[in-house]
Design a protein around this motif. Structure first.
Motif, PDB file in Angstrom:
ATOM      1  N   ASN A  35     -53.313 -64.509   2.763  1.00 25.71           N
ATOM      2  CA  ASN A  35     -52.597 -64.266   4.010  1.00 25.71           C
ATOM      3  C   ASN A  35     -53.528 -63.759   5.098  1.00 25.71           C
ATOM      4  O   ASN A  35     -53.331 -64.061   6.274  1.00 25.71           O
ATOM      5  N   PHE A  36     -54.560 -63.001   4.724  1.00 31.47           N
ATOM      6  CA  PHE A  36     -55.576 -62.586   5.698  1.00 31.47           C
ATOM      7  C   PHE A  36     -56.284 -63.816   6.270  1.00 31.47           C
ATOM      8  O   PHE A  36     -56.432 -63.952   7.486  1.00 31.47           O
ATOM      9  N   LEU A  37     -56.689 -64.728   5.388  1.00 36.84           N
ATOM     10  CA  LEU A  37     -57.334 -65.965   5.840  1.00 36.84           C
ATOM     11  C   LEU A  37     -56.387 -66.805   6.689  1.00 36.84           C
ATOM     12  O   LEU A  37     -56.775 -67.318   7.750  1.00 36.84           O
ATOM     13  N   ASP A  38     -55.144 -66.950   6.236  1.00 39.56           N
ATOM     14  CA  ASP A  38     -54.163 -67.751   6.967  1.00 39.56           C
ATOM     15  C   ASP A  38     -53.922 -67.196   8.365  1.00 39.56           C
ATOM     16  O   ASP A  38     -53.774 -67.952   9.327  1.00 39.56           O
ATOM     17  N   PHE A  39     -53.888 -65.864   8.486  1.00 38.73           N
ATOM     18  CA  PHE A  39     -53.699 -65.253   9.806  1.00 38.73           C
ATOM     19  C   PHE A  39     -54.845 -65.628  10.737  1.00 38.73           C
ATOM     20  O   PHE A  39     -54.629 -66.073  11.864  1.00 38.73           O
ATOM     21  N   HIS A  40     -56.072 -65.462  10.277  1.00 41.23           N
ATOM     22  CA  HIS A  40     -57.219 -65.738  11.135  1.00 41.23           C
ATOM     23  C   HIS A  40     -57.355 -67.232  11.448  1.00 41.23           C
ATOM     24  O   HIS A  40     -57.744 -67.603  12.552  1.00 41.23           O
ATOM     25  N   ARG A  41     -56.999 -68.079  10.505  1.00 39.72           N
ATOM     26  CA  ARG A  41     -57.008 -69.522  10.764  1.00 39.72           C
ATOM     27  C   ARG A  41     -55.947 -69.882  11.798  1.00 39.72           C
ATOM     28  O   ARG A  41     -56.178 -70.707  12.682  1.00 39.72           O
ATOM     29  N   CYS A  42     -54.776 -69.277  11.676  1.00 37.44           N
ATOM     30  CA  CYS A  42     -53.685 -69.532  12.608  1.00 37.44           C
ATOM     31  C   CYS A  42     -54.078 -69.102  14.023  1.00 37.44           C
ATOM     32  O   CYS A  42     -53.877 -69.848  14.990  1.00 37.44           O
ATOM     33  N   VAL A  43     -54.646 -67.906  14.151  1.00 37.49           N
ATOM     34  CA  VAL A  43     -55.068 -67.415  15.464  1.00 37.49           C
ATOM     35  C   VAL A  43     -56.116 -68.345  16.060  1.00 37.49           C
ATOM     36  O   VAL A  43     -56.045 -68.709  17.242  1.00 37.49           O
ATOM     37  N   SER A  65     -49.051 -55.577   4.899  1.00 37.93           N
ATOM     38  CA  SER A  65     -48.196 -54.941   3.921  1.00 37.93           C
ATOM     39  C   SER A  65     -48.829 -54.935   2.525  1.00 37.93           C
ATOM     40  O   SER A  65     -48.663 -53.986   1.770  1.00 37.93           O
ATOM     41  N   LEU A  66     -49.571 -55.997   2.191  1.00 40.63           N
ATOM     42  CA  LEU A  66     -50.123 -56.139   0.846  1.00 40.63           C
ATOM     43  C   LEU A  66     -51.531 -55.571   0.679  1.00 40.63           C
ATOM     44  O   LEU A  66     -51.880 -55.093  -0.393  1.00 40.63           O
ATOM     45  N   CYS A  67     -52.353 -55.664   1.696  1.00 40.05           N
ATOM     46  CA  CYS A  67     -53.777 -55.332   1.561  1.00 40.05           C
ATOM     47  C   CYS A  67     -54.068 -53.859   1.829  1.00 40.05           C
ATOM     48  O   CYS A  67     -53.521 -53.276   2.773  1.00 40.05           O
ATOM     49  N   PRO A  68     -54.960 -53.268   1.046  1.00 34.78           N
ATOM     50  CA  PRO A  68     -55.440 -51.923   1.376  1.00 34.78           C
ATOM     51  C   PRO A  68     -56.185 -51.939   2.711  1.00 34.78           C
ATOM     52  O   PRO A  68     -56.904 -52.887   3.017  1.00 34.78           O
ATOM     53  N   ILE A  69     -56.006 -50.901   3.499  1.00 37.36           N
ATOM     54  CA  ILE A  69     -56.602 -50.832   4.830  1.00 37.36           C
ATOM     55  C   ILE A  69     -58.119 -50.932   4.756  1.00 37.36           C
ATOM     56  O   ILE A  69     -58.747 -51.571   5.602  1.00 37.36           O
ATOM     57  N   SER A  70     -58.724 -50.342   3.737  1.00 33.54           N
ATOM     58  CA  SER A  70     -60.186 -50.378   3.614  1.00 33.54           C
ATOM     59  C   SER A  70     -60.693 -51.813   3.456  1.00 33.54           C
ATOM     60  O   SER A  70     -61.752 -52.158   3.990  1.00 33.54           O
ATOM     61  N   TRP A  71     -59.960 -52.651   2.745  1.00 30.65           N
ATOM     62  CA  TRP A  71     -60.361 -54.056   2.583  1.00 30.65           C
ATOM     63  C   TRP A  71     -60.311 -54.768   3.926  1.00 30.65           C
ATOM     64  O   TRP A  71     -61.233 -55.488   4.293  1.00 30.65           O
ATOM     65  N   VAL A  72     -59.221 -54.566   4.651  1.00 31.77           N
ATOM     66  CA  VAL A  72     -59.040 -55.236   5.941  1.00 31.77           C
ATOM     67  C   VAL A  72     -60.133 -54.805   6.912  1.00 31.77           C
ATOM     68  O   VAL A  72     -60.713 -55.635   7.617  1.00 31.77           O
ATOM     69  N   GLN A  73     -60.442 -53.520   6.941  1.00 30.49           N
ATOM     70  CA  GLN A  73     -61.501 -53.028   7.828  1.00 30.49           C
ATOM     71  C   GLN A  73     -62.845 -53.656   7.465  1.00 30.49           C
ATOM     72  O   GLN A  73     -63.597 -54.084   8.346  1.00 30.49           O
ATOM     73  N   ARG A  74     -63.144 -53.725   6.173  1.00 31.55           N
ATOM     74  CA  ARG A  74     -64.408 -54.311   5.729  1.00 31.55           C
ATOM     75  C   ARG A  74     -64.473 -55.792   6.090  1.00 31.55           C
ATOM     76  O   ARG A  74     -65.485 -56.283   6.577  1.00 31.55           O
ATOM     77  N   TRP A  75     -63.382 -56.522   5.841  1.00 30.61           N
ATOM     78  CA  TRP A  75     -63.362 -57.946   6.159  1.00 30.61           C
ATOM     79  C   TRP A  75     -63.510 -58.184   7.650  1.00 30.61           C
ATOM     80  O   TRP A  75     -64.228 -59.093   8.069  1.00 30.61           O
ATOM     81  N   ASN A  76     -62.855 -57.361   8.478  1.00 32.98           N
ATOM     82  CA  ASN A  76     -62.979 -57.514   9.929  1.00 32.98           C
ATOM     83  C   ASN A  76     -64.409 -57.228  10.393  1.00 32.98           C
ATOM     84  O   ASN A  76     -64.925 -57.907  11.281  1.00 32.98           O
ATOM     85  N   GLU A  77     -65.045 -56.237   9.798  1.00 31.68           N
ATOM     86  CA  GLU A  77     -66.450 -55.952  10.124  1.00 31.68           C
ATOM     87  C   GLU A  77     -67.343 -57.126   9.731  1.00 31.68           C
ATOM     88  O   GLU A  77     -68.243 -57.507  10.476  1.00 31.68           O
ATOM     89  N   GLU A  81     -69.755 -59.452  12.070  1.00 31.63           N
ATOM     90  CA  GLU A  81     -71.185 -59.585  11.771  1.00 31.63           C
ATOM     91  C   GLU A  81     -71.583 -61.008  11.392  1.00 31.63           C
ATOM     92  O   GLU A  81     -72.763 -61.323  11.335  1.00 31.63           O
ATOM     93  N   GLY A  82     -70.586 -61.825  11.078  1.00 34.23           N
ATOM     94  CA  GLY A  82     -70.872 -63.200  10.664  1.00 34.23           C
ATOM     95  C   GLY A  82     -71.240 -63.320   9.200  1.00 34.23           C
ATOM     96  O   GLY A  82     -71.834 -64.315   8.791  1.00 34.23           O
ATOM     97  N   THR A  83     -70.876 -62.317   8.397  1.00 36.14           N
ATOM     98  CA  THR A  83     -71.221 -62.341   6.973  1.00 36.14           C
ATOM     99  C   THR A  83     -70.000 -62.501   6.076  1.00 36.14           C
ATOM    100  O   THR A  83     -70.109 -62.346   4.859  1.00 36.14           O
ATOM    101  N   PHE A  84     -68.843 -62.794   6.633  1.00 37.89           N
ATOM    102  CA  PHE A  84     -67.614 -62.947   5.844  1.00 37.89           C
ATOM    103  C   PHE A  84     -67.709 -64.191   4.980  1.00 37.89           C
ATOM    104  O   PHE A  84     -68.069 -65.256   5.459  1.00 37.89           O
ATOM    105  N   ALA A  85     -67.354 -64.046   3.707  1.00 37.50           N
ATOM    106  CA  ALA A  85     -67.513 -65.148   2.757  1.00 37.50           C
ATOM    107  C   ALA A  85     -66.413 -66.193   2.851  1.00 37.50           C
ATOM    108  O   ALA A  85     -66.603 -67.341   2.451  1.00 37.50           O
ATOM    109  N   GLY A  86     -65.252 -65.818   3.397  1.00 41.53           N
ATOM    110  CA  GLY A  86     -64.135 -66.771   3.489  1.00 41.53           C
ATOM    111  C   GLY A  86     -64.354 -67.807   4.568  1.00 41.53           C
ATOM    112  O   GLY A  86     -65.124 -67.608   5.503  1.00 41.53           O
ATOM    113  N   LYS A  87     -63.660 -68.930   4.425  1.00 33.77           N
ATOM    114  CA  LYS A  87     -63.772 -69.998   5.407  1.00 33.77           C
ATOM    115  C   LYS A  87     -62.599 -69.914   6.381  1.00 33.77           C
ATOM    116  O   LYS A  87     -61.460 -70.208   6.020  1.00 33.77           O
TER     117      LYS A  87
END
Length: 88
Positions: A35-43, A65-77, A81-87
């Motif tokens: 859902n994190f990936l789907d949100f960013h793809r949708c945007v 609602s599902l993800c821990p805040i620390s994960w979301v913060q790390r993924w957004n960082e 930075e351009g180092t996110f592993a997801g497509k």
């Protein structure tokens, strides 16, 4: 991305995400990530088309609602930075 005011849940309208048959098990880690990936793809798609990002709010609410805040913060960082592993 949605502004800070949109990231706060509206009073009385915040509920548990609905059942997703793609993730039937108790562990919802993959559901969170998808859902994190789907949100960013949708945007990204909506901005490219010049349309409102309002339809993306569903994915936003589910991953928040599902993800821990620390994960979301790390993924957004990592995205910044351009180092996110997801497509996205």
């Amino acid at each position: 991305m949605l502004d800070v005011a949109a990231q706060k849940p509206p009073r009385g309208n915040w509920s548990t995400p609905p059942f997703d048959p793609r993730f039937p098990n108790q562990n919802q880690t993959r559901n969170c990530y998808q859902n994190f990936l789907d949100f960013h793809r949708c945007v990204k798609t909506m901005r490219r088309r010049g349309k409102s990002e309002q339809p993306c709010e569903y994915y936003f609410r589910v991953y928040r609602s599902l993800c821990p805040i620390s994960w979301v913060q790390r993924w957004n960082e990592q995205i910044k930075e351009g180092t996110f592993a997801g497509k996205i």
